[in-house]
Scaffold this motif. Structure first.
Motif, PDB file in Angstrom:
ATOM      1  N   LYS A  25       0.862  -1.182   0.000  1.00  0.00           N
ATOM      2  CA  LYS A  25       0.000   0.000   0.000  1.00  0.00           C
ATOM      3  C   LYS A  25       0.890   1.221   0.000  1.00  0.00           C
ATOM      4  O   LYS A  25       1.947   1.225   0.638  1.00  0.00           O
ATOM      5  N   GLY A  26       0.469   2.257  -0.728  1.00  0.00           N
ATOM      6  CA  GLY A  26       1.258   3.477  -0.750  1.00  0.00           C
ATOM      7  C   GLY A  26       0.473   4.636  -1.305  1.00  0.00           C
ATOM      8  O   GLY A  26      -0.633   4.469  -1.820  1.00  0.00           O
ATOM      9  N   ALA A  27       1.054   5.814  -1.186  1.00  0.00           N
ATOM     10  CA  ALA A  27       0.444   7.024  -1.730  1.00  0.00           C
ATOM     11  C   ALA A  27       0.533   6.981  -3.256  1.00  0.00           C
ATOM     12  O   ALA A  27       1.592   6.667  -3.808  1.00  0.00           O
ATOM     13  N   GLU A  72      -4.238   7.085  -0.877  1.00  0.00           N
ATOM     14  CA  GLU A  72      -3.441   5.873  -0.868  1.00  0.00           C
ATOM     15  C   GLU A  72      -4.191   4.736  -1.532  1.00  0.00           C
ATOM     16  O   GLU A  72      -5.424   4.680  -1.474  1.00  0.00           O
TER      17      GLU A  72
END
Length: 148
Positions: A18-20, A63
């Protein structure tokens, strides 16, 4: 650049992260390198690298989840620790080109989809597959999920 509509099935073994959305350009390749160091653990893989991205729904969606992995030829009974097996069957708008043009390819594919009246399916992953070509270059094939 050729754009077209296809129905495509993907069988994938990959790792989830998971990330921006704003950091995907640097974050996803780093995570892919971590995954590739373990690719030999996957049975029956095709050597085709793949990334699956949760679509950005709106400006407040900061995100998202994504997977990096390998396409496999058949369903697997055993998946290496920390990895998942995913099967997706979907209609897509797709195009292929040089990886250095990835931003333009996405924009042109979205424009083509809009011009042909295809609505994005925000409930399915955007998919990119990676294909080595001569001189250590790479092509990318982009699949944007659409409603049929």
């Amino acid at each position: 650049m050729e754009c077209k509509k296809v129905k495509k099935d993907f069988k994938v073994v990959g790792m989830k992260n998971k990330g921006a959305f704003a950091n995907y350009g640097s974050e996803v390749p780093k995570f892919a390198q971590q995954f590739l160091s373990r690719a030999s653990e996957i049975q029956n893989h095709s050597n085709t690298e793949i990334a699956l991205y949760e679509p950005k729904r709106d400006e407040n969606h900061i995100e998202g989840y994504y997977y990096v992995g390998m396409i496999v030829h058949d369903a697997l009974n055993e998946v290496p620790s920390g990895m998942e097996y995913i099967e997706i069957s979907q209609e897509y708008a797709t195009t292929r080109g040089r990886i250095t043009d990835v931003g333009d390819l996405h924009l042109q594919l979205i424009k083509w989809s809009d011009e042909h009246g295809y609505q994005k399916n925000l409930g399915s992953y955007i998919i990119e597959t990676f294909h080595p070509i001569e001189n250590d270059l790479e092509e990318i094939e982009i699949y944007i999920p659409i409603h049929s």
